[in-house]
Design a protein around this motif. Structure first.
Motif, mmCIF file in Angstrom:
data_model
loop_
_atom_site.group_PDB
_atom_site.id
_atom_site.type_symbol
_atom_site.label_atom_id
_atom_site.label_comp_id
_atom_site.label_asym_id
_atom_site.label_seq_id
_atom_site.Cartn_x
_atom_site.Cartn_y
_atom_site.Cartn_z
ATOM 1 N N LEU A 1 0.832 -0.863 0.334
ATOM 2 C CA LEU A 1 -0.059 0.109 -0.155
ATOM 3 C C LEU A 1 1.063 1.416 -0.219
ATOM 4 O O LEU A 1 0.343 1.866 -0.674
ATOM 5 C CB LEU A 1 -0.534 -0.168 1.022
ATOM 6 N N ILE A 2 1.848 1.170 0.806
ATOM 7 C CA ILE A 2 2.706 2.501 0.841
ATOM 8 C C ILE A 2 4.160 3.077 -0.777
ATOM 9 O O ILE A 2 3.419 4.002 -0.758
ATOM 10 C CB ILE A 2 4.424 2.466 1.869
ATOM 11 N N LEU A 3 4.040 1.609 -0.996
ATOM 12 C CA LEU A 3 4.771 2.090 -2.501
ATOM 13 C C LEU A 3 3.313 2.231 -3.773
ATOM 14 O O LEU A 3 3.732 2.925 -4.587
ATOM 15 C CB LEU A 3 5.612 -0.025 -2.840
ATOM 16 N N LEU A 4 2.209 1.376 -3.447
ATOM 17 C CA LEU A 4 1.152 2.120 -4.488
ATOM 18 C C LEU A 4 0.987 3.599 -3.850
ATOM 19 O O LEU A 4 1.136 4.900 -5.864
ATOM 20 C CB LEU A 4 -0.186 1.438 -4.045
ATOM 21 N N LEU A 5 1.108 3.887 -2.915
ATOM 22 C CA LEU A 5 1.028 5.744 -2.458
ATOM 23 C C LEU A 5 1.724 6.465 -3.039
ATOM 24 O O LEU A 5 1.683 7.309 -3.463
ATOM 25 C CB LEU A 5 0.728 5.903 -1.151
ATOM 26 N N VAL A 6 3.160 5.956 -2.743
ATOM 27 C CA VAL A 6 4.346 6.463 -3.554
ATOM 28 C C VAL A 6 4.439 7.108 -5.302
ATOM 29 O O VAL A 6 4.412 7.748 -5.634
ATOM 30 C CB VAL A 6 6.077 6.080 -3.209
#
Length: 122
Positions: free
Chosen positions: A24-29
């Motif tokens: 989720l963090i990578l998708l947000l970035v």
């Protein structure tokens, strides 16, 4: 010493939760990066169109097209339209937005600029 699992042994719980949130963090970035690219494309297109119109007002179409692509790399897919409209020289620069995932397409950004025609004396 108490037996293992007797009172809810939760060692490693933070590591498991972290591994669950990493995608989720990578998708947000990635989403934020695409937003930055879109904003930067608006800035590049407008600046390139203004420079192209100024160069075209003085030196003509060839200078207009050269000035439009001078500060933009090939990754942006630059297309330029230059021409005279009365006493104003207009330029339209179209940029393709590069994306991290090739299947996604955000289309193109247009920037327009104009400059008053100048006469060279001499």
């Amino acid at each position: 010493m108490r037996p293992r699992g007797a009172r809810g042994d939760d060692r490693g719980q933070v590591a498991i939760e972290f591994l669950g949130t990493v995608p989720l963090i990578l998708l947000l970035v990635a989403a934020v990066w695409e937003c930055v690219l879109i904003g930067y494309a608006f800035s590049l297109a407008g600046n390139a169109a203004d420079e192209a119109a100024r160069a075209g007002a003085v030196h003509g179409k060839a200078a207009c097209e050269a000035a439009a692509g001078e500060h933009i790399s090939g990754a942006w897919g630059v297309e330029t339209q230059c021409g005279r409209a009365g006493d104003v020289y207009k330029a339209k620069v179209t940029l393709q937005i590069p994306v991290l995932f090739p299947g996604l397409g955000f289309g193109a950004i247009d920037g327009t600029g104009g400059a008053a025609m100048e006469r060279q004396e001499g």
